[in-house]
Design an enzyme around this catalytic site. Structure first.
Site, short mmCIF file in Angstrom:
data_model
loop_
_atom_site.label_atom_id
_atom_site.label_comp_id
_atom_site.label_asym_id
_atom_site.label_seq_id
_atom_site.Cartn_x
_atom_site.Cartn_y
_atom_site.Cartn_z
N GLU A 164 0.81 -1.22 0.00
CA GLU A 164 0.00 0.00 0.00
C GLU A 164 0.84 1.27 0.00
OE1 GLU A 164 -3.04 -0.15 3.03
OE2 GLU A 164 -4.10 -1.75 1.96
N GLU A 265 -5.08 -9.18 1.26
CA GLU A 265 -5.97 -9.01 2.42
C GLU A 265 -7.38 -9.13 1.85
OE1 GLU A 265 -5.44 -5.10 4.16
OE2 GLU A 265 -3.35 -5.47 4.69
#
Ligand SMILES: *[C@@H]1O[C@H](CO)[C@@H](O)[C@H](O)[C@H]1NC(C)=O
Ligand SMILES: *[C@@H]1O[C@H](CO)[C@@H](O)[C@H](O)[C@H]1NC(C)=O
Ligand SMILES: *[C@@H]1O[C@H](CO)[C@@H](O)[C@H](O)[C@H]1NC(C)=O
Ligand SMILES: *[C@@H]1O[C@H](CO)[C@@H](O)[C@H](O)[C@H]1NC(C)=O
Length: 448
Positions: A164, A265
């Site tokens: 990220e 995720e």
């Protein structure tokens, strides 16, 4: 979707390589599992397709940073829970590269489990706002040291170069640095003579640049391309479906993508979690393109994503989500055969500059010279979780790389890995390798 950030870092102990005696060679470190390889757009264990059935594992999150693979009491406690869930993989966001991981890695291997490891830490990571100075040799030394610490374990499935780092359209200008880090990690693995451990990036759940990021990480010369791509996805919120969640579009949009993809995720918690997405993820409607995923997350860290609660006395209380995931996984077998994977593989075209993608041209920053020297000398000692940090440490890149400069030109011969199932070192042949990037991911923070 949430913007949970953390960073992942790995660390590695200094490697002093000596030729192992034959006895040492019989004591492989956690090498009872065959190494996972990449073929086309899929992972393989030997000749069998391998699907990641995993959870994200970082008790304490980023606020109370602890290396979960350095304490055999807690890791064996948790591995017993992973076994109940029927997992084969865990992802860890941050480790201490000066710690010893032999016991936990061996315990994972004994339970049939692999590790996907982020190499970054909060202190040693790229800075998405000012990426150029943070892409420096001190930073690279630390992540290379993390590679050293985990390369010997055959159940090290893959490394994440970043998590990220890019979390909206305005931070896409950090992408060349993420890609350069991925390239450098791959070159380091090859130059040190390690097994060809896959390296890739874990992207945030951002619709507007997901495809561009994926294409970017798999475009260009072979030394610049990642071995796989992963993204975080919170779009399936029970009750939902393949169509309602938009996962059908995510299959369509990634059909033909030439390297493995998985969800780094998943597990929307807006409503009661039944994990009905598990039945879709391991079904042939997805397995031609996807290779499974990792549920966020094992332990409750204050954001209601935990499958279990770790009590103050160190005992575990399984929550309702634990039972739901266990049931979902137990009720969903992998597809028979190869799951419809694409054996061809190959590069993507690089995305063009646009309102969503602020990268012009395909060139990458050159590896900082001090880090380039580590290809021959090794990284030396890592900084662990308590170093001074790298983001403003100096020693940044000073130029633009020439295409192909990340190829492995010489392989270290000063050491031998004792790991079972070690493969040939990388060479310059064009297969499907690409880079991984670095970033940090924050565990357990704000969800949106
Ligand atoms: C990896 O294995 C080699 C050969 O046994 C050994 O010399 C080296 O120290 C190991 N590396 C680590 C970090 O344990
Ligand atoms: C695009 O990136 C450049 C740096 O490469 C930066 O100067 C510029 O402000 C960015 N533009 C937008 C719209 O974010
Ligand atoms: C799929 O691609 C189309 C066209 O580029 C885009 O509009 C859409 O948002 C993408 N969908 C997903 C779920 O990524
Ligand atoms: C298989 O992958 C190749 C290379 O990425 C691509 O050109 C081809 O269209 C893919 N085939 C299918 C059926 O997706």
């Amino acid at each position: 979707m949430k913007t949970v950030n953390a960073f992942a870092a790995l660390a590695a102990a200094t490697s002093v390589y000596a030729a192992p005696s034959s006895t040492e060679q019989l004591l492989p470190r956690a090498s009872t599992l065959p190494a996972i390889t990449v073929k086309g757009n899929a992972f393989f264990s030997g000749s069998s397709r391998f699907y990641i059935r995993g959870v994200d594992y970082q008790p304490g999150g980023s606020s109370q940073l602890v290396d979960p693979l350095a304490d055999s009491t807690t890791c064996t406690r948790d591995i017993a829970e992973f076994t109940k869930l029927g997992l084969n993989t865990v992802r860890v966001y941050t480790v201490d590269n000066t710690a010893n991981h032999d016991a936990c890695m061996a315990a994972l291997a004994a339970a049939g489990m692999y590790l996907v490891l982020d190499v970054n830490t909060p202190l040693y990571s790229l800075n998405r706002a000012t990426p150029a100075p943070s892409y420096n040799s001190v930073y690279l030394q630390n992540i290379f040291a993390t590679i050293d610490a985990f390369a010997n374990y055959t159940n090290t499935l893959a490394f994440f170069s970043g998590n990220e780092v890019i979390n909206d359209d305005s931070t896409t200008s950090a992408a060349p640095y993420v890609k350069a880090v991925t390239r450098d990690m791959r070159q380091y693995i090859g130059s040190r003579g390690y097994r060809q451990i896959p390296v890739g990036y874990s992207a945030a759940d951002v619709d507007s640049n997901r495809l561009e990021m994926a294409e970017y990480m798999n475009c260009g010369t072979d030394d610049e391309r990642s071995d796989f791509f992963a993204f975080n996805d919170y779009s399936w919120c029970d009750p939902s479906s393949f169509q309602i969640s938009g996962w059908d579009q995510k299959v369509k949009n990634f059909t033909g993508y030439g390297i493995p993809i998985f969800l780094s995720e998943y597990g929307c918690n807006t409503n009661t979690r039944k994990f009905e997405e598990v039945a879709a993820l391991y079904n042939t409607e997805m397995t031609g393109v996807y290779s499974g995923g990792l549920v966020y997350e094992y332990s409750e860290e204050g954001s209601k994503y935990g499958l279990v609660t770790i009590n103050s006395d160190g005992t575990i209380t399984e929550g309702a989500d634990f039972a739901a995931l266990k049931t979902a996984l137990a009720g969903t077998a992998d597809p028979t055969g190869d799951g419809g994977y694409n054996s061809t593989g190959g590069a993507s075209g690089c995305p063009l500059h646009s309102a969503n993608w602020n990268v012009t041209g395909d060139s990458l920053p050159a590896i900082p010279s001090a880090a380039a020297a580590m290809m021959k000398t090794g990284a030396g000692k890592g900084f662990g979780l308590t170093g001074l940090g790298s983001q403003n440490a100096g020693g940044a890149s000073t130029g633009t790389a020439t295409a192909g400069s990340g190829s492995v030109t010489a392989t270290s011969t000063s050491k031998k890995s004792a790991a079972v199932g070690r493969q040939s070192p990388f060479d310059a042949t064009p297969v499907l390798v690409a880079g991984v990037a670095i970033a940090f991911s924050f565990l357990g923070a704000c969800l949106l």
